[in-house]
Design an enzyme around this catalytic site. Structure first.
Site, PDB file in Angstrom:
ATOM      1  N   TYR A 191       1.022  -1.169  -0.374  1.00  0.00           N
ATOM      2  CA  TYR A 191      -0.569   0.023  -0.092  1.00  0.00           C
ATOM      3  C   TYR A 191       0.859   1.083  -0.186  1.00  0.00           C
ATOM      4  CZ  TYR A 191      -3.551  -3.582   0.521  1.00  0.00           C
ATOM      5  OH  TYR A 191      -4.486  -4.630  -0.308  1.00  0.00           O
ATOM      6  N   ARG A 239       3.164  -1.103  10.362  1.00  0.00           N
ATOM      7  CA  ARG A 239       3.471  -2.560  10.250  1.00  0.00           C
ATOM      8  C   ARG A 239       3.526  -2.093   8.970  1.00  0.00           C
ATOM      9  NH1 ARG A 239      -1.216  -6.850   8.703  1.00  0.00           N
ATOM     10  NH2 ARG A 239      -0.442  -8.393  10.418  1.00  0.00           N
TER      11      ARG A 239
HETATM   12  C1  FNR Z   1      -6.159  -9.370   5.741  1.00  0.00           C
HETATM   13  N1  FNR Z   1      -4.850  -8.788   6.368  1.00  0.00           N
HETATM   14  C2  FNR Z   1      -4.605  -7.669   6.506  1.00  0.00           C
HETATM   15  N2  FNR Z   1      -3.593  -6.619   6.895  1.00  0.00           N
HETATM   16  C3  FNR Z   1      -3.845  -6.011   6.842  1.00  0.00           C
HETATM   17  O1  FNR Z   1      -2.422  -4.759   7.261  1.00  0.00           O
HETATM   18  N3  FNR Z   1      -4.606  -4.442   6.949  1.00  0.00           N
HETATM   19  C4  FNR Z   1      -6.189  -5.458   6.362  1.00  0.00           C
HETATM   20  O2  FNR Z   1      -7.290  -4.605   6.697  1.00  0.00           O
HETATM   21  C5  FNR Z   1      -5.848  -7.124   5.697  1.00  0.00           C
HETATM   22  N4  FNR Z   1      -7.121  -7.312   5.196  1.00  0.00           N
HETATM   23  C6  FNR Z   1      -6.885  -8.558   6.021  1.00  0.00           C
HETATM   24  C7  FNR Z   1      -8.352  -9.430   5.107  1.00  0.00           C
HETATM   25  C8  FNR Z   1      -8.488 -10.746   5.534  1.00  0.00           C
HETATM   26  C9  FNR Z   1      -9.312 -11.583   5.486  1.00  0.00           C
HETATM   27  C10 FNR Z   1      -7.220 -11.553   5.447  1.00  0.00           C
HETATM   28  C11 FNR Z   1      -7.467 -13.045   5.742  1.00  0.00           C
HETATM   29  C12 FNR Z   1      -6.315 -10.843   6.094  1.00  0.00           C
HETATM   30  C13 FNR Z   1      -4.075  -9.660   6.272  1.00  0.00           C
HETATM   31  C14 FNR Z   1      -3.583 -10.244   7.470  1.00  0.00           C
HETATM   32  O3  FNR Z   1      -3.624  -9.120   8.723  1.00  0.00           O
HETATM   33  C15 FNR Z   1      -2.573 -11.444   7.995  1.00  0.00           C
HETATM   34  O4  FNR Z   1      -1.237 -10.477   8.164  1.00  0.00           O
HETATM   35  C16 FNR Z   1      -2.473 -12.724   7.466  1.00  0.00           C
HETATM   36  O5  FNR Z   1      -4.235 -13.030   6.688  1.00  0.00           O
HETATM   37  C17 FNR Z   1      -1.766 -13.321   8.142  1.00  0.00           C
HETATM   38  O6  FNR Z   1      -2.332 -13.601   9.379  1.00  0.00           O
HETATM   39  P1  FNR Z   1      -2.412 -14.928   9.550  1.00  0.00           P
HETATM   40  O7  FNR Z   1      -4.051 -14.831   9.247  1.00  0.00           O
HETATM   41  O8  FNR Z   1      -1.974 -16.464   8.521  1.00  0.00           O
HETATM   42  O9  FNR Z   1      -2.781 -15.615  11.219  1.00  0.00           O
END
Ligand code: FNR
Length: 371
Positions: A191, A239
């Site tokens: 982003y 982040r």
């Molecule tokens: C995300 N991820 C994400 N990351 C972020 O920085 N901002 C966001 O708004 C989002 N949106 C988002 C929506 C959905 C539905 C998913 C599944 C993921 C990434 C998320 O924060 C995370 O880094 C990843 O999903 C990896 O972690 P997990 O899911 O393996 O625990």
């Protein structure tokens, strides 16, 4: 044995006291693309979604990417925090999260050239939403598509950059007024801020591009502007994508230098270490805990600072999280999809790790659950 995951953790702040969290299990930010979200205003869905993580025992609940201006939304149904209606809706969520003993964090974001896309829902194309379908034109570090097949973005000029910096600061002020305890600045996943950081997408030749100093300048300016309006007693986090997973791209050594500088110069005290988001043929070794080595690198490189490092990415199991903390690879974990599958992930983890029943975080209404 005492569980590391359920040891309280303080996110340091400029007042020297900081924010005490009941445990080290955080909810990762997750866009909801909620069909009922109009004009960036969080709805009952967001209240129940985020609220359930608070009743589910997490120490820190972080919102989805929350846009600092309307054109910074990833997709049309994302939430924002740049007007009064949005702020009031956020305040209602924060109040509930607090009532359940969790802290509330907001991820402030600008999608830049990855804005105005169709939501990441089944059957939706990876494409820019046309203006005729309520889409909008996008901005980035440079002219051109950030990630084909998205439409080309327009490079921000200096007044445009100043406006983005001010938008982050204004949203941070609103976040404080809404009661949030922590701001997490979204500089990951391809982003806008990551588009400036990475040599893959930042081909500018002015003071916001070129060498690492130029490419990191916008992040420094955003963090400095947020710091000015964000109260000294509240922690400020970021982040990052620890690497682009592309040779010649943004990498973990640059990440460590950036976070140390942000800590030294602006008091950033929390980094959540994710990765990727800019494509360019990235080879990502997706698997359990695949981003933990990046967090471990930062934990090591930031020794001597008070920065809290959280690891994220396929950390699905309590014992896995416990091992990451016990081996010193990170100070906390962020849980995403496993929390969607079970919003009570943290309470269950406490039970799994043998935390005494009286110390497990759960809502009294649920005492019959057997926790
Ligand atoms: C995300 N991820 C994400 N990351 C972020 O920085 N901002 C966001 O708004 C989002 N949106 C988002 C929506 C959905 C539905 C998913 C599944 C993921 C990434 C998320 O924060 C995370 O880094 C990843 O999903 C990896 O972690 P997990 O899911 O393996 O625990």
């Amino acid at each position: 044995m005492t569980s590391r995951l359920f040891q309280p953790l303080t996110l340091p702040a400029a007042d020297g006291v900081g924010l005490r969290l009941r445990n080290r299990a955080f909810v990762a930010p997750m866009c909801q693309y909620s069909v009922d979200a109009e004009d960036g205003v969080p709805t009952d869905w967001h209240l129940v979604h985020l609220g359930s993580f608070a009743t589910g025992g997490f120490g820190l609940v972080v919102t989805e990417a929350t846009a600092v201006e309307a054109r910074g939304r990833i997709s049309p149904r994302d939430v924002g925090l740049h007007d009064d209606a949005q702020q009031a809706a956020h305040a209602r969520i924060v109040e509930f999260v607090h009532s359940q003993g969790a802290a509330a964090g907001v991820q402030l974001a600008h999608a830049g050239g990855k804005a105005s896309t169709y939501p990441s829902l089944p059957g939706m194309p990876v494409a820019t939403v046309p203006v005729a379908e309520r889409g909008w034109s996008t901005v980035s570090a440079a002219d051109g598509p950030v990630l084909p097949p998205l439409d080309p973005a327009t490079a921000l000029d200096e007044p445009g950059i100043t406006a983005v910096v001010e938008a982050f600061a204004d949203s941070a002020r609103r976040a404080d007024e809404a009661g949030y305890d922590v701001v997490q600045i979204h500089a990951a996943h391809g982003y806008l801020l990551h588009q400036f950081l990475s040599p893959l997408t930042n081909t500018r030749t002015d003071g916001y591009g070129g060498d690492e100093r130029g490419r990191t300048r916008l992040v420094h300016e955003v963090v400095a502007a947020v710091r000015k309006v964000w109260p000294a007693h509240k922690p400020l986090g970021i982040r990052i994508s620890g690497t682009d997973w592309v040779p010649g791209g943004w990498d973990v050594a640059a990440s460590a230098r950036l976070v140390r500088a942000l800590a030294d110069e602006h008091g950033v005290s929390w980094v959540d270490v994710s990765s990727g988001g800019l494509g360019h043929g990235a080879t990502i070794p997706v698997g359990p805990g695949y981003q933990v080595p990046l967090a471990a690198h930062l934990t090591d490189a930031l020794t001597g600072t008070d920065v809290v490092v959280s690891a994220v990415g396929l950390i699905d199991h309590a014992t896995q999280a416990e091992t990451i903390l016990a081996t010193g690879q990170a100070h906390a974990v962020s849980v995403g999809r496993a929390a969607l599958r079970n919003p009570h992930w943290a309470t269950q983890a406490a039970a799994d790790l043998g935390v005494p029943a009286a110390d497990r975080p759960y809502a009294p209404q649920y005492w019959r659950a057997g926790w």
